[in-house]
Write a protein that holds these residues in place. Structure first.
Motif, PDB file in Angstrom:
ATOM      1  N   GLU A  86     -10.738 -14.075  -5.778  1.00 41.59           N
ATOM      2  CA  GLU A  86      -9.583 -13.870  -5.115  1.00 41.59           C
ATOM      3  C   GLU A  86      -8.760 -12.837  -5.763  1.00 41.59           C
ATOM      4  O   GLU A  86      -8.676 -12.838  -6.927  1.00 41.59           O
ATOM      5  CB  GLU A  86      -8.867 -15.314  -5.322  1.00 41.59           C
ATOM      6  N   VAL A  87      -8.050 -12.318  -4.797  1.00 42.77           N
ATOM      7  CA  VAL A  87      -7.052 -11.243  -5.250  1.00 42.77           C
ATOM      8  C   VAL A  87      -5.728 -11.783  -5.826  1.00 42.77           C
ATOM      9  O   VAL A  87      -5.218 -12.779  -5.137  1.00 42.77           O
ATOM     10  CB  VAL A  87      -7.000 -10.129  -4.328  1.00 42.77           C
ATOM     11  N   THR A  88      -5.431 -11.295  -7.000  1.00 45.53           N
ATOM     12  CA  THR A  88      -4.215 -11.786  -7.700  1.00 45.53           C
ATOM     13  C   THR A  88      -3.096 -10.549  -7.387  1.00 45.53           C
ATOM     14  O   THR A  88      -3.268  -9.531  -7.890  1.00 45.53           O
ATOM     15  CB  THR A  88      -4.515 -12.104  -9.244  1.00 45.53           C
ATOM     16  N   VAL A  89      -2.022 -10.916  -6.671  1.00 45.20           N
ATOM     17  CA  VAL A  89      -1.143  -9.717  -6.664  1.00 45.20           C
ATOM     18  C   VAL A  89       0.159 -10.116  -7.369  1.00 45.20           C
ATOM     19  O   VAL A  89       0.764 -10.987  -7.580  1.00 45.20           O
ATOM     20  CB  VAL A  89      -0.657 -10.055  -5.004  1.00 45.20           C
ATOM     21  N   ALA A  90       0.502  -8.996  -8.132  1.00 38.00           N
ATOM     22  CA  ALA A  90       1.594  -9.135  -9.087  1.00 38.00           C
ATOM     23  C   ALA A  90       2.958  -9.398  -8.386  1.00 38.00           C
ATOM     24  O   ALA A  90       2.926  -8.976  -7.204  1.00 38.00           O
ATOM     25  CB  ALA A  90       1.837  -7.956  -9.700  1.00 38.00           C
ATOM     26  N   ALA A  92       5.809  -8.415  -8.530  1.00 36.77           N
ATOM     27  CA  ALA A  92       6.629  -7.444  -8.059  1.00 36.77           C
ATOM     28  C   ALA A  92       6.065  -6.576  -6.793  1.00 36.77           C
ATOM     29  O   ALA A  92       6.748  -6.453  -5.932  1.00 36.77           O
ATOM     30  CB  ALA A  92       6.824  -6.196  -9.119  1.00 36.77           C
ATOM     31  N   VAL A  93       4.676  -6.757  -6.592  1.00 38.32           N
ATOM     32  CA  VAL A  93       4.071  -6.157  -5.502  1.00 38.32           C
ATOM     33  C   VAL A  93       4.310  -7.312  -4.471  1.00 38.32           C
ATOM     34  O   VAL A  93       4.608  -6.701  -3.268  1.00 38.32           O
ATOM     35  CB  VAL A  93       2.652  -5.975  -5.591  1.00 38.32           C
ATOM     36  N   ARG A  94       4.174  -8.457  -4.701  1.00 34.18           N
ATOM     37  CA  ARG A  94       4.415  -9.614  -3.457  1.00 34.18           C
ATOM     38  C   ARG A  94       5.686  -9.425  -3.043  1.00 34.18           C
ATOM     39  O   ARG A  94       6.014  -9.352  -2.063  1.00 34.18           O
ATOM     40  CB  ARG A  94       4.216 -10.933  -4.245  1.00 34.18           C
ATOM     41  N   GLU A  95       6.930  -9.186  -3.921  1.00 33.99           N
ATOM     42  CA  GLU A  95       8.254  -8.976  -3.525  1.00 33.99           C
ATOM     43  C   GLU A  95       8.278  -7.766  -2.552  1.00 33.99           C
ATOM     44  O   GLU A  95       9.163  -7.789  -1.674  1.00 33.99           O
ATOM     45  CB  GLU A  95       9.174  -8.516  -4.776  1.00 33.99           C
ATOM     46  N   ILE A  96       7.707  -6.662  -3.016  1.00 30.33           N
ATOM     47  CA  ILE A  96       7.987  -5.547  -2.005  1.00 30.33           C
ATOM     48  C   ILE A  96       7.116  -5.704  -0.838  1.00 30.33           C
ATOM     49  O   ILE A  96       7.514  -5.251   0.477  1.00 30.33           O
ATOM     50  CB  ILE A  96       6.818  -4.305  -2.639  1.00 30.33           C
ATOM     51  N   LEU A  97       5.800  -6.459  -0.831  1.00 26.50           N
ATOM     52  CA  LEU A  97       5.324  -6.730   0.523  1.00 26.50           C
ATOM     53  C   LEU A  97       5.854  -7.517   1.435  1.00 26.50           C
ATOM     54  O   LEU A  97       6.179  -7.458   2.486  1.00 26.50           O
ATOM     55  CB  LEU A  97       3.833  -7.271   0.155  1.00 26.50           C
ATOM     56  N   ASP A  98       6.646  -8.752   0.872  1.00 23.62           N
ATOM     57  CA  ASP A  98       7.579  -9.638   1.577  1.00 23.62           C
ATOM     58  C   ASP A  98       8.638  -8.914   2.052  1.00 23.62           C
ATOM     59  O   ASP A  98       8.905  -9.310   3.192  1.00 23.62           O
ATOM     60  CB  ASP A  98       8.061 -10.613   0.603  1.00 23.62           C
ATOM     61  N   ALA A  99       9.263  -7.979   1.340  1.00 21.48           N
ATOM     62  CA  ALA A  99      10.430  -7.061   1.918  1.00 21.48           C
ATOM     63  C   ALA A  99      10.238  -6.349   2.805  1.00 21.48           C
ATOM     64  O   ALA A  99      10.878  -5.983   4.014  1.00 21.48           O
ATOM     65  CB  ALA A  99      10.898  -6.319   0.826  1.00 21.48           C
ATOM     66  N   ALA A 100       8.825  -5.636   2.967  1.00 22.76           N
ATOM     67  CA  ALA A 100       8.487  -4.895   3.987  1.00 22.76           C
ATOM     68  C   ALA A 100       7.921  -5.730   5.371  1.00 22.76           C
ATOM     69  O   ALA A 100       8.254  -4.943   6.441  1.00 22.76           O
ATOM     70  CB  ALA A 100       7.177  -4.154   3.803  1.00 22.76           C
ATOM     71  N   THR A 101       7.926  -6.985   5.295  1.00 23.10           N
ATOM     72  CA  THR A 101       7.684  -7.639   6.492  1.00 23.10           C
ATOM     73  C   THR A 101       8.836  -8.235   7.083  1.00 23.10           C
ATOM     74  O   THR A 101       8.793  -8.776   8.244  1.00 23.10           O
ATOM     75  CB  THR A 101       6.358  -8.826   6.280  1.00 23.10           C
ATOM     76  N   ARG A 102      10.094  -8.329   6.167  1.00 24.97           N
ATOM     77  CA  ARG A 102      11.100  -8.864   6.794  1.00 24.97           C
ATOM     78  C   ARG A 102      11.633  -7.787   7.830  1.00 24.97           C
ATOM     79  O   ARG A 102      11.938  -6.744   7.804  1.00 24.97           O
ATOM     80  CB  ARG A 102      12.216  -9.146   5.618  1.00 24.97           C
ATOM     81  N   LYS A 103      12.288  -8.359   8.930  1.00 26.01           N
ATOM     82  CA  LYS A 103      13.001  -7.777   9.674  1.00 26.01           C
ATOM     83  C   LYS A 103      14.406  -7.449   9.440  1.00 26.01           C
ATOM     84  O   LYS A 103      15.169  -8.049   8.755  1.00 26.01           O
ATOM     85  CB  LYS A 103      13.330  -8.522  11.334  1.00 26.01           C
TER      86      LYS A 103
END
Length: 104
Positions: A86-90, A92-103
């Motif tokens: 299973e891939v573990t996302v750091a 800080a990376v999760r925060e960036i990915l979440d922000a990128a998907t927000r409108k």
């Protein structure tokens, strides 16, 4: 990357084993990635010299492999195998990915 560092490419300095990107991914996933130097091509090498160690190197190598595949195959990712674990996302990376998907 997520920890504020980038994948540093350097010239080989020590006698650590030099392996390909695919071999490095396989070794790290098998728990045998300590001290590796990864040949990125064109005389460049990567190693686990960030605070996240081999976990960070593994994540960066997977990204490197994906970007290389995209640039060479015109976007065909079908030849890439999913990670064995299973891939573990750091965080800080999760925060960036979440922000990128927000409108906005």
């Amino acid at each position: 990357m997520g920890d504020g560092s980038t994948m540093r490419a350097s010239l080989p300095v020590n006698d650590s084993p030099v392996v390909s990107v695919d071999e490095a991914i396989r070794l790290i996933e098998a728990g045998k990635g300590d001290g590796l130097r990864v040949d990125l091509g064109s005389g460049r090498y990567a190693s686990a010299d960030t605070p996240r160690g081999t976990d960070g190197l593994l994540q960066r190598l997977r990204g490197h492999k994906m970007l290389t595949a995209l640039s060479q195959d015109g976007g065909d990712l079908s030849r890439l195998k999913p990670p064995a674990t299973e891939v573990t996302v750091a965080p800080a990376v999760r925060e960036i990915l979440d922000a990128a998907t927000r409108k906005a």
